[in-house]
Scaffold this active site. Structure first.
Site, PDB file in Angstrom:
ATOM      1  N   GLU A 176      -0.491  -2.463  12.357  1.00 33.69           N
ATOM      2  CA  GLU A 176      -0.306  -3.664  12.678  1.00 33.69           C
ATOM      3  C   GLU A 176       0.564  -4.072  14.124  1.00 33.69           C
ATOM      4  O   GLU A 176       0.399  -5.804  13.887  1.00 33.69           O
ATOM      5  CB  GLU A 176       1.428  -3.863  12.387  1.00 33.69           C
ATOM      6  CG  GLU A 176       0.859  -4.192  10.593  1.00 33.69           C
ATOM      7  CD  GLU A 176       1.717  -3.637   9.468  1.00 33.69           C
ATOM      8  OE1 GLU A 176       2.990  -3.897   9.569  1.00 33.69           O
ATOM      9  OE2 GLU A 176       2.115  -4.141   8.173  1.00 33.69           O
ATOM     10  N   TRP A 198       1.354  -1.441   0.145  1.00 33.64           N
ATOM     11  CA  TRP A 198       0.189   0.182   0.293  1.00 33.64           C
ATOM     12  C   TRP A 198       1.125   1.235   0.405  1.00 33.64           C
ATOM     13  O   TRP A 198       0.266   2.464  -0.584  1.00 33.64           O
ATOM     14  CB  TRP A 198      -1.330  -0.107   1.169  1.00 33.64           C
ATOM     15  CG  TRP A 198       0.093   0.613   2.222  1.00 33.64           C
ATOM     16  CD1 TRP A 198       0.655  -0.047   3.028  1.00 33.64           C
ATOM     17  CD2 TRP A 198      -0.946   1.241   3.195  1.00 33.64           C
ATOM     18  NE1 TRP A 198       1.223   0.702   4.179  1.00 33.64           N
ATOM     19  CE2 TRP A 198       0.221   1.522   4.366  1.00 33.64           C
ATOM     20  CE3 TRP A 198      -1.925   2.297   3.556  1.00 33.64           C
ATOM     21  CZ2 TRP A 198      -0.128   2.144   5.793  1.00 33.64           C
ATOM     22  CZ3 TRP A 198      -2.090   3.177   5.019  1.00 33.64           C
ATOM     23  CH2 TRP A 198      -1.218   3.583   5.752  1.00 33.64           C
ATOM     24  N   ASP A 199       2.177   0.971   0.316  1.00 31.27           N
ATOM     25  CA  ASP A 199       2.767   2.121  -0.365  1.00 31.27           C
ATOM     26  C   ASP A 199       2.752   3.214  -0.873  1.00 31.27           C
ATOM     27  O   ASP A 199       3.034   4.511  -1.197  1.00 31.27           O
ATOM     28  CB  ASP A 199       4.873   1.387   0.568  1.00 31.27           C
ATOM     29  CG  ASP A 199       4.798   0.694   1.415  1.00 31.27           C
ATOM     30  OD1 ASP A 199       3.784  -0.173   1.746  1.00 31.27           O
ATOM     31  OD2 ASP A 199       5.703   1.319   2.912  1.00 31.27           O
ATOM     32  N   LYS A 224       1.540   0.789  16.660  1.00 32.60           N
ATOM     33  CA  LYS A 224       2.846   0.914  16.029  1.00 32.60           C
ATOM     34  C   LYS A 224       2.930   2.450  15.420  1.00 32.60           C
ATOM     35  O   LYS A 224       4.069   2.969  14.996  1.00 32.60           O
ATOM     36  CB  LYS A 224       3.089  -0.181  15.262  1.00 32.60           C
ATOM     37  CG  LYS A 224       4.312  -0.030  14.378  1.00 32.60           C
ATOM     38  CD  LYS A 224       4.097  -1.057  12.654  1.00 32.60           C
ATOM     39  CE  LYS A 224       4.888  -0.805  12.055  1.00 32.60           C
ATOM     40  NZ  LYS A 224       4.485  -1.368  11.404  1.00 32.60           N
ATOM     41  N   GLN A 225       1.849   2.556  14.521  1.00 32.12           N
ATOM     42  CA  GLN A 225       2.381   3.989  13.280  1.00 32.12           C
ATOM     43  C   GLN A 225       1.352   4.702  13.805  1.00 32.12           C
ATOM     44  O   GLN A 225      -0.717   4.520  13.615  1.00 32.12           O
ATOM     45  CB  GLN A 225       2.342   3.217  11.726  1.00 32.12           C
ATOM     46  CG  GLN A 225       2.122   2.487  11.237  1.00 32.12           C
ATOM     47  CD  GLN A 225       2.456   2.006  10.128  1.00 32.12           C
ATOM     48  OE1 GLN A 225       3.543   1.099   9.801  1.00 32.12           O
ATOM     49  NE2 GLN A 225       2.396   2.596   8.969  1.00 32.12           N
TER      50      GLN A 225
END
Length: 770
Positions: free
Chosen positions: A485, A354-355, A557-558
């Site tokens: 994640e 998806w980046d 995580k992000q």
């Protein structure tokens, strides 16, 4: 993307089974320890050049992962690496698929006696000319080496060594000038069965060739045969000899292609070129590329270099527009570019995540829409495989895999099945990229050639994933994982549900755009589901829980929920946006990737909290950019992670274009809102903004902001509303943007199709939208 620290859970799980000693062996054998080792002071060296396009140093990084890359979208390599990678060339079955290593017969180095004391070489990456240069000033000569992946002859990597004799005392007898060099192609490839190299003489020179095939097809169902590859290269002597009064340019070439005839033809054509003309043709094609667009920063040399480095690395991995031989099918932009992709731990094996669509795509779209088209075309080419994945997982439409490579099948490593199973938001992110592409291009041909189909089939997938909850009356999407994640197999991920809802609404809109040549069944049904999707919201605390059942205080995580504010631009109360940013900043672990802080930067800019935004902006890049060649790491110092991390670069570019410049893309308009300078800069310009065929330049200084209309497309006349007046834009016009905006640029409506509602979870009231 399943970043490295996610995988450490797998290592931890092994402790009880294998014992600590065995795990240490595993870690060392997979270079895990190397990736997480703290950087020594000697790992990074100074860039002393004062040219914003040139990165120069006297000492190369001790960690060769921070060496720069060269590439042209067909082939790429890291400087002084023994490995070359080629677009679309992979080896290994499914979870073991990775870019196939080609030995670098183009890896030529000057002898160490030239690059050590008493000489002090200068190593430079020239991003303007797209070449790596080594210059050694010796007693009797100046030696300059240029290494580049040719932008026109895209099958070729070229090494040129120029030796120029210095003037000397005519009464003193000198001998010929000898320059020792060495070819370091490395070991045989473990991925490709190359046959024994064959020599031949061409025009008095010895040239070599070898062909082979990849060993393991990715998926026999979609790739029944291995892929062929052929390489040609020039013989490399031990010494170059130049007369004591002379000068000479020595050119060494390597070409690679899947087609032997093409590899040979291009090789011969390059050999026949004059050395300087060959280089000039390469530079001219790069200049043409830079002429189309650019992001320019003044007053902050370091920041300017970082931006120039990002665009250089991006464009090095994107296909050339004008080439000697037609380009091959393009296989996408992976998180570390084309020059990397051989291993799991350092570079994600060259796969697509998806980046591409979510982090790299938006900035590329706005400045180089042709490349945005190429990136979407990769997904279109793989749509039939996505249809099969949806079918075998019990769904309808298209479900795109978490990791995709040559065949478009799921190629996630066996270590992390939960990522491939649950992180389905990638399918919605592809639809969101299509939404942005249509908003800025209105590309009717793309719709006809598959765009209508991919958008509506993605909507079919989400419609089949949504299940009515009779207790709430809303649709739930179960068994998913958001960008965070650390939490898997959740229900109603806020991010996932919004990208799913946008996908459903977009299909309704596209069904109208395509109705004269594409039949869609009951498009309003998609919108009905989107309208009734659940969206977690805590009315008391006025924020979005990350998913149903999220326990406040749990570390993440992000960036996840904050992505609703941007890039998704989901409408919400200002207070909700403030609370989302503040809360999730407090629970995001410090070891996360750079993109998190880029999105926090944009969030605070949209809230006009400039001080907080500047703090987040500095945090988004300062710990990730490695000197002297501006190579990005996935993780902050002292850790490393993946290298050279295009995903982090993409988030950073978005802070500049969509944050400080204030640009935002909507289906019916382009907006510029509160443009301002990035920290410690004096001028900021985005040149070559492409919108509906127009070419625009936005310039921001300490005192004013202006929009220059370079050209317009007759099909789409543009009008700008400054909050009071409608201004008809004409070529050559310069408009001063007074105030904070928003300045709305729009054209006539497209086919009189009604814009989508884009409201998710109709029970969620927003009386004071941002």
């Amino acid at each position: 993307m399943w970043y490295f620290l996610k995988r450490n859970k797998q290592v931890a799980a092994m402790l009880g089974v294998l014992g600590i000693a065995a795990v240490v062996v595993i870690i060392l054998s997979t270079r895990t320890a190397h990736r997480l080792a703290a950087d020594n002071a000697s790992d990074e060296t100074e860039d002393f050049s004062d040219d914003p396009y040139i990165f120069s140093t006297h000492k190369l990084p001790s960690d060769d992962r921070f060496m720069p890359s060269i590439g042209n979208g067909h082939i790429a390599t890291n400087i002084f690496s023994d490995t070359i990678y080629m677009n679309g060339l992979y080896n290994g079955r499914k979870g073991e698929s990775h870019r196939a290593r080609i030995p670098s017969w183009a890896n030529i180095r000057l002898n160490s006696t030239l690059t050590h004391m008493p000489y002090r070489p200068v190593y430079s990456l020239d991003t303007r000319e797209a070449a790596f240069k080594v210059r050694v000033d010796r007693d009797r000569s100046i030696v300059t080496q240029r290494i580049y992946a040719h932008r026109f002859y895209t099958r070729a990597i070229v090494n040129q060594i120029q030796v120029v004799a210095k003037p000397h005392d005519p009464n003193f007898i000198h001998h010929e000038i000898w320059i020792a060099i060495k070819q370091i192609s490395g070991p045989s490839s473990e991925d490709i069965e190359f046959r024994t190299p064959v020599p031949e003489i061409y025009d008095g020179r010895t040239i070599w060739s070898s062909c082979g095939s990849t060993k393991d097809p990715e998926d026999p169902s979609y790739q029944p045969l291995p892929v062929d590859v052929c390489a040609y290269w020039t013989s490399v002597p031990d010494y170059l000899v130049v007369p004591q009064h002379g000068s000479k340019v020595f050119t060494f070439v390597m070409t690679v292609d899947k087609n032997k005839t093409i590899a040979r033809q291009e090789f011969i054509e390059v050999l026949q070129q004059d050395g300087e003309e060959l280089y000039k043709k390469h530079v001219d094609h790069w200049k043409s590329l830079y002429h189309q667009a650019g992001v320019h920063i003044e007053g902050n040399l370091h920041l300017s270099k970082i931006v120039n480095g990002i665009w250089y690395y991006y464009l090095s991995s994107l296909p050339s527009q004008h080439t000697y031989h037609p380009p091959e099918k393009y296989y996408g932009l992976s998180p570390t570019g084309l020059a990397r992709g051989g291993s799991l731990l350092d570079d994600y094996e060259g796969h697509n995540f998806w980046d591409t669509e979510f982090w790299m795509f938006p900035s590329i779209l706005l400045l180089y829409p042709r490349y945005a088209h190429d990136l979407l075309q990769y997904r279109l080419d793989m749509a039939y495989v996505a249809a099969e994945l949806a079918k075998i997982t019990g769904n309808k439409g298209y479900r795109f895999p978490w990791e995709s490579a040559y065949t478009g099948t799921e190629v996630t490593q066996p270590c992390c099945p939960e990522v491939a199973e649950f992180e389905q938001h990638i399918t919605g992110c592809i639809s969101y990229a299509a939404r942005q592409y249509l908003a800025t291009t209105r590309d009717e041909e793309w719709l006809k050639q598959g765009g209508c189909s991919i958008v509506t089939h993605i909507a079919d997938f989400w419609a089949s994933r949504a299940v009515i909850n009779f207790n709430t009356g809303l649709y739930d999407i179960e068994s998913v994982m958001g960008p965070d994640e650390d939490h898997s197999n959740v229900t109603n991920s806020a991010f996932t549900n919004v990208v799913a809802g946008y996908s459903l609404y977009l299909a309704q809109y596209v069904a109208c755009l395509c109705k004269s040549y594409y039949m869609a069944k009951d498009p309003d049904h998609w919108a009905d589901i989107a309208w009734s999707l659940a969206l977690p919201y805590d009315e008391t605390l006025d924020y979005h829980p990350q998913f149903s059942g999220y326990e406040r205080g749990e570390q993440i995580k992000q960036a996840d929920v904050v992505l609703l504010g941007f890039p998704l631009q989901y409408p919400m109360n200002m207070s909700t946006r403030v609370n989302d940013l503040s809360y999730y900043e407090s629970v995001t672990r410090s070891s996360g990737p750079a993109m998190t802080w880029s999105m926090h930067t944009i969030g605070h800019l949209r809230l006009q909290d400039d001080k907080k935004a500047n703090d987040m902006f500095n945090k988004s890049y300062q710990g990730y950019v490695r000197e002297p060649f501006k190579v990005w790491s996935e993780l902050q110092r002292p850790n490393v992670g993946a290298v050279n991390f295009f995903t982090g670069m993409g988030g950073f570019l978005q802070t500049l274009i969509f944050g400080y410049a204030g640009v935002s893309i909507h289906l019916d308009r382009l907006e510029i809102n509160t443009p301002q300078l990035p920290p410690n800069t004096t001028n900021f310009k985005i040149r070559g903004i492409k919108y509906l065929g127009a070419n625009l330049t936005l310039s921001i200084s300490e005192t004013s902001s202006t929009l220059v209309v370079e050209s317009l497309d007759d099909e789409w006349p543009l009008t700008m509303n400054d909050g009071k007046y409608n201004i008809t834009l004409v070529p050559g016009m310069s408009v001063t943007l007074s105030g904070s905006g928003p300045f709305k640029i729009h054209s006539t409506s497209w086919k009189e199709c009604k814009l989508p509602e884009d409201t998710i979870g109709h029970n969620y009231l927003r009386p004071n939208k941002l």
